[in-house]
Design an enzyme around this catalytic site. Structure first.
Site, PDB file in Angstrom:
ATOM      1  N   ASP A 140       0.940  -1.609  -0.038  1.00 41.15           N
ATOM      2  CA  ASP A 140       0.378  -0.144   0.001  1.00 41.15           C
ATOM      3  C   ASP A 140       1.060   1.292   0.122  1.00 41.15           C
ATOM      4  O   ASP A 140       2.188   0.658   0.323  1.00 41.15           O
ATOM      5  CB  ASP A 140      -1.258   0.032   0.675  1.00 41.15           C
ATOM      6  CG  ASP A 140      -0.459  -0.295   2.240  1.00 41.15           C
ATOM      7  OD1 ASP A 140       0.588  -0.879   2.735  1.00 41.15           O
ATOM      8  OD2 ASP A 140      -1.140  -1.147   3.020  1.00 41.15           O
TER       9      ASP A 140
ATOM     10  N   ASN B 145      -8.149  -2.569  13.784  1.00 43.52           N
ATOM     11  CA  ASN B 145      -9.330  -2.786  13.622  1.00 43.52           C
ATOM     12  C   ASN B 145      -9.416  -3.935  12.805  1.00 43.52           C
ATOM     13  O   ASN B 145     -10.467  -4.409  11.690  1.00 43.52           O
ATOM     14  CB  ASN B 145     -10.267  -1.414  12.201  1.00 43.52           C
ATOM     15  CG  ASN B 145      -9.761  -0.966  11.003  1.00 43.52           C
ATOM     16  OD1 ASN B 145      -7.980  -2.329  10.998  1.00 43.52           O
ATOM     17  ND2 ASN B 145      -9.493  -0.053  10.501  1.00 43.52           N
TER      18      ASN B 145
ATOM     19  N   HIS C 299      -7.286  -4.358   9.383  1.00 41.51           N
ATOM     20  CA  HIS C 299      -7.113  -4.333   8.555  1.00 41.51           C
ATOM     21  C   HIS C 299      -5.822  -4.959   8.172  1.00 41.51           C
ATOM     22  O   HIS C 299      -4.974  -5.390   8.430  1.00 41.51           O
ATOM     23  CB  HIS C 299      -7.278  -2.537   7.589  1.00 41.51           C
ATOM     24  CG  HIS C 299      -6.182  -2.083   7.917  1.00 41.51           C
ATOM     25  ND1 HIS C 299      -6.366  -0.331   8.847  1.00 41.51           N
ATOM     26  CD2 HIS C 299      -4.817  -2.365   8.528  1.00 41.51           C
ATOM     27  CE1 HIS C 299      -5.331   0.006   8.713  1.00 41.51           C
ATOM     28  NE2 HIS C 299      -4.406  -1.332   8.868  1.00 41.51           N
TER      29      HIS C 299
ATOM     30  N   GLU D  76     -10.379  -2.114   4.251  1.00 36.65           N
ATOM     31  CA  GLU D  76     -10.722  -1.606   6.083  1.00 36.65           C
ATOM     32  C   GLU D  76     -11.802  -2.474   6.207  1.00 36.65           C
ATOM     33  O   GLU D  76     -12.500  -3.254   4.897  1.00 36.65           O
ATOM     34  CB  GLU D  76     -10.764  -0.390   5.739  1.00 36.65           C
ATOM     35  CG  GLU D  76      -9.074   0.857   5.437  1.00 36.65           C
ATOM     36  CD  GLU D  76      -8.729   1.099   6.176  1.00 36.65           C
ATOM     37  OE1 GLU D  76      -8.753   0.400   8.050  1.00 36.65           O
ATOM     38  OE2 GLU D  76      -7.892   2.359   7.202  1.00 36.65           O
TER      39      GLU D  76
HETATM   40  C1  F6R Z   1       1.014  -1.645   6.848  1.00 40.40           C
HETATM   41  C2  F6R Z   1       0.271  -2.359   6.574  1.00 40.40           C
HETATM   42  C3  F6R Z   1      -1.124  -2.257   6.979  1.00 40.40           C
HETATM   43  C4  F6R Z   1      -0.224  -1.697   8.699  1.00 40.40           C
HETATM   44  C5  F6R Z   1      -0.820  -2.478   9.968  1.00 40.40           C
HETATM   45  C6  F6R Z   1      -0.394  -2.514  11.411  1.00 40.40           C
HETATM   46  O1  F6R Z   1       1.999  -1.484   4.765  1.00 40.40           O
HETATM   47  O2  F6R Z   1      -0.376  -3.180   4.973  1.00 40.40           O
HETATM   48  O3  F6R Z   1      -1.929  -3.443   7.312  1.00 40.40           O
HETATM   49  O4  F6R Z   1      -0.026  -3.511   8.339  1.00 40.40           O
HETATM   50  O5  F6R Z   1      -1.820  -1.601   9.969  1.00 40.40           O
HETATM   51  O6  F6R Z   1       1.095  -1.028  11.237  1.00 40.40           O
HETATM   52  P1  F6R Z   1       1.794  -1.238  12.218  1.00 40.40           P
HETATM   53  O7  F6R Z   1       3.136  -2.846  12.259  1.00 40.40           O
HETATM   54  O8  F6R Z   1       2.670  -0.289  11.817  1.00 40.40           O
HETATM   55  O9  F6R Z   1       1.471  -1.733  13.868  1.00 40.40           O
END
Ligand code: F6R
Length: 265
Positions: free
Chosen positions: A81, A152, A154, A159
């Site tokens: 992403d 959440n 994701h 999402e």
């Molecule tokens: C990032 C991504 C997100 C993160 C998720 C957890 O490329 O795809 O899904 O893996 O938001 O983020 P952290 O690791 O910062 O808790």
């Protein structure tokens, strides 16, 4: 070397769930699995994640490269992403993150690293996202997809939303609006929530779920609820990581004790 042996939890689904005493050991184990895939293929195709969770994984891969144990010269990477809109020169962009934490430290040719482009005009975002899916498919699909998980639930920036299962598992790469929880969690990195972009480009569930191996990492008590819902709840679009249950035999969850605390065993 890990300090303590990890626990392997039995789930109703075929997913492998491994719980480490601490996230440092877990990240070394995750890096070992990625290195294993890299060594087993002539042209490994990796799907990579950003965020705080995988940083020590990348540090370990860089260490292995610097020690002469690993080469990235024939690896192609496709990141999950990117914020939208954002410049790749912005130090909050995921292109910047990947350059900073991995690419600039290893022998990967720049043209083998792919990150969705946060500068495409909105009118071209669908075309760009479709092209990203085509690139992954033309490369032969992902050998391994590395994932983190949002509070959440994701994965990537897929999402939570309302949809039936068939739609939820077949989402293309696309431009999405970020969930308020995601923007809140990204607030500190941008200084203030209002500066977090409202949108992002994300690889869709279709491509993620097709990966030949999926390695999902979750650390800390903030992730415990999402982990439990993903592994032991009914799979559905309201907790996107629960969709991994539909391909459970290709999924490995790597957790620390805090993130595993909500699981009923
Ligand atoms: C990032 C991504 C997100 C993160 C998720 C957890 O490329 O795809 O899904 O893996 O938001 O983020 P952290 O690791 O910062 O808790």
């Amino acid at each position: 070397m890990p300090t303590d042996s990890p626990r392997q939890l039995a789930m109703k689904s075929a997913a492998e769930v491994i719980v480490y005493q601490n996230s440092g050991d877990a990240c070394i184990a995750a890096a070992e699995r990625i290195a294993g895939v890299m060594k087993s293929k002539n042209h490994p195709i990796l799907g990579l994640a950003t965020g705080s969770t995988p940083i020590p994984v990348y540090q370990e891969l860089v260490r292995q490269y610097q020690a002469g144990h690993l080469s990235f010269s024939s690896v192609s990477t496709y990141n999950l992403d990117e914020y939208y809109p954002i410049s790749p020169l912005n130090d909050q962009s995921y292109r910047w993150f990947m350059n900073h934490h991995l690419f600039q430290h290893v022998d990967i040719p720049a043209n083998q690293t792919h990150v969705l482009d946060g500068t495409v005009p909105a009118s071209a975002s669908t075309e760009h996202a479709n092209q990203f899916d085509r690139w992954i498919e033309e490369a032969g699909g992902l050998d391994l997809q590395l994932l983190g998980i949002g509070r959440n639930g994701h994965i990537g920036f897929n999402e939570p939303f309302e949809a039936d299962l068939a739609e939820a598992v077949d989402l293309p790469t696309r431009l999405i609006e970020l969930h308020p929880v995601t923007r809140t969690d990204a607030g500190p990195a941008f200084g203030v929530v209002d500066k977090v972009p409202t949108h992002a480009l994300t690889v869709g569930t279709r491509q993620i779920l097709k990966a030949r191996q999926i390695l999902i990492l979750a650390f800390g008590k903030n992730k415990a609820e999402a982990v439990a819902a993903s592994l032991q709840g009914v799979p559905g679009s309201n907790v996107p990581a629960s969709l991994l249950q539909t391909v459970a035999d290709r999924v490995v969850w790597i957790l620390d004790e805090a993130a595993a605390a909500g699981l009923k065993v």
